[in-house]
Scaffold this motif. Structure first.
Motif, short mmCIF file in Angstrom:
data_model
loop_
_atom_site.label_atom_id
_atom_site.label_comp_id
_atom_site.label_asym_id
_atom_site.label_seq_id
_atom_site.Cartn_x
_atom_site.Cartn_y
_atom_site.Cartn_z
N GLY A 42 11.55 -4.47 1.46
CA GLY A 42 11.34 -4.89 0.35
C GLY A 42 10.95 -4.21 -0.08
O GLY A 42 10.19 -4.89 -1.71
N VAL A 57 4.82 -15.51 6.17
CA VAL A 57 4.84 -14.19 4.35
C VAL A 57 3.87 -14.23 3.90
O VAL A 57 3.16 -15.82 2.97
CB VAL A 57 5.83 -14.47 4.15
CG1 VAL A 57 5.86 -13.13 3.28
CG2 VAL A 57 6.99 -14.10 5.32
N ARG A 68 11.49 -8.96 2.74
CA ARG A 68 11.71 -9.19 4.16
C ARG A 68 12.18 -9.78 5.39
O ARG A 68 12.13 -9.92 5.82
CB ARG A 68 10.81 -8.04 4.66
CG ARG A 68 10.49 -6.74 4.30
CD ARG A 68 9.94 -6.09 5.48
NE ARG A 68 8.18 -5.89 4.96
CZ ARG A 68 7.32 -5.81 4.00
NH1 ARG A 68 8.05 -4.39 3.10
NH2 ARG A 68 5.76 -6.29 3.83
N GLY A 78 6.79 -9.15 1.40
CA GLY A 78 6.71 -9.48 2.20
C GLY A 78 7.76 -10.55 2.89
O GLY A 78 8.92 -11.24 3.67
#
Ligand SMILES: N[C@H](CCC[C@H](N)C(=O)O)C(=O)O
Length: 297
Positions: A79, A296, A44, A41
């Protein structure tokens, strides 16, 4: 009032370097003093709009093996983690070379130990990418193929395939190379994701279109697993040079032209290792905006 404290990302406010390896967009983060692992996460979030868009994020972690500079984790912008990234390793090597007076460096990745050194001319860096693997289980493929110089795989109509019979190779990560006359004649943005996610590749694959110009020169472009179309993929250049040499169509030292620039690949006879040489460009440095990681996990 009870305020819930959000866990703070290790990347919040952390310094990064934006670099590129012949146009392959690389972000380098030095976490050698911190054992924390960057999550999918967080990786990303860095790639998101407003972040620092990249193809690969190279995270230097504390060394695990004596004599190595760092354990390097490599994230694609979706990711996922990759075992190898040739262009990113040159960027990491440049960063450490500039901070030290060393002339050779050893890094550890999920694909094992990698040696890096300054190339034969200023601004060039070489990486020993290790030995290629050709066995179907090593690549990996979902079913047995005795000869991976060409495998049965095609896209398009069954009696008139658009692309077919790739060579497959592992350079620590899976690669399929389709041999074509014109690398620009195919819609790689359309066929790339279909082939990347084809069931024959249980861990997905990087998909390359390559044209053998002569025995010393190949042109190519790549749809990368987990990152899409990129200007350059170093491990794909290694995989392509090796696959073409295995077909006896090129010499063991080949000049590779990618959309973002050139690399020299040598598949060394004496130890089977693949050596990649090319530039690594520093663009700018900054610190990650903590807001990127607010939601996140
Ligand atoms: N750009 C990289 C490859 C990243 C590989 C990645 N897309 C994967 O295998 O998941 C390179 O220069 O080698």
């Amino acid at each position: 009032m009870i305020r819930k404290l959000e866990p703070m990302s290790v990347l919040a406010n952390h310094a990064f370097s934006k670099m590129n390896g012949i146009g392959n967009e690389i972000v380098v983060v030095d976490l050698r003093d911190n054992p924390a692992t960057v999550t999918a996460g967080e990786a990303r979030a860095v790639a998101s709009p407003g972040g620092v868009p990249y193809d690969q994020l190279m995270v230097l972690q504390p060394p695990r093996t004596p004599g190595t500079e760092a354990f390097v984790r490599i994230y694609n912008n979706d990711g996922s983690e990759a075992n190898a990234c040739g262009n990113g390793m040159r960027c990491v090597a440049r960063q450490i070379f500039e901070a030290t007076d060393k002339t050779a460096l050893t890094f550890e990745t999920r694909a094992g130990l990698l040696n890096c050194w300054r190339g034969s001319a200023p601004g060039l860096y070489s990486v020993d990418m290790g030995s290629p693997k050709f066995g179907w289980k090593d690549i990996p493929l979902a079913e047995e193929f005795r000869d991976t110089r060409y495998i049965e795989l095609q896209v398009g109509p069954i009696d008139a395939p658009v692309l077919h019979s790739p060579s497959v190779v592992s350079m620590g990560n899976p690669h399929a190379i389709f041999w074509v006359d014109d690398i620009h004649a195919y819609d790689l943005a359309r066929f790339g994701p279909l082939l990347e996610n084809h069931p024959v590749f249980p861990e997905r694959a990087n998909i390359t279109l390559a044209h053998i110009v002569d025995r010393d020169h190949i042109t190519m472009r790549t749809w990368e697993r987990g990152a899409g179309l990129t200007k350059a993929c170093g491990s794909a250049a290694c995989a392509t040079a090796v696959a073409a040499a295995r077909l006896k169509r090129v010499e063991r030292i080949v000049h590779m032209t990618l959309p973002g620039g050139s690399l020299t690949i040598e598949w060394r006879e004496r130890d089977d290792h693949v050596l990649m040489t090319g530039p690594a460009i520093f663009e700018y440095e900054g610190a990650f905006d903590p807001a990127l990681f607010a939601s996140v996990a």
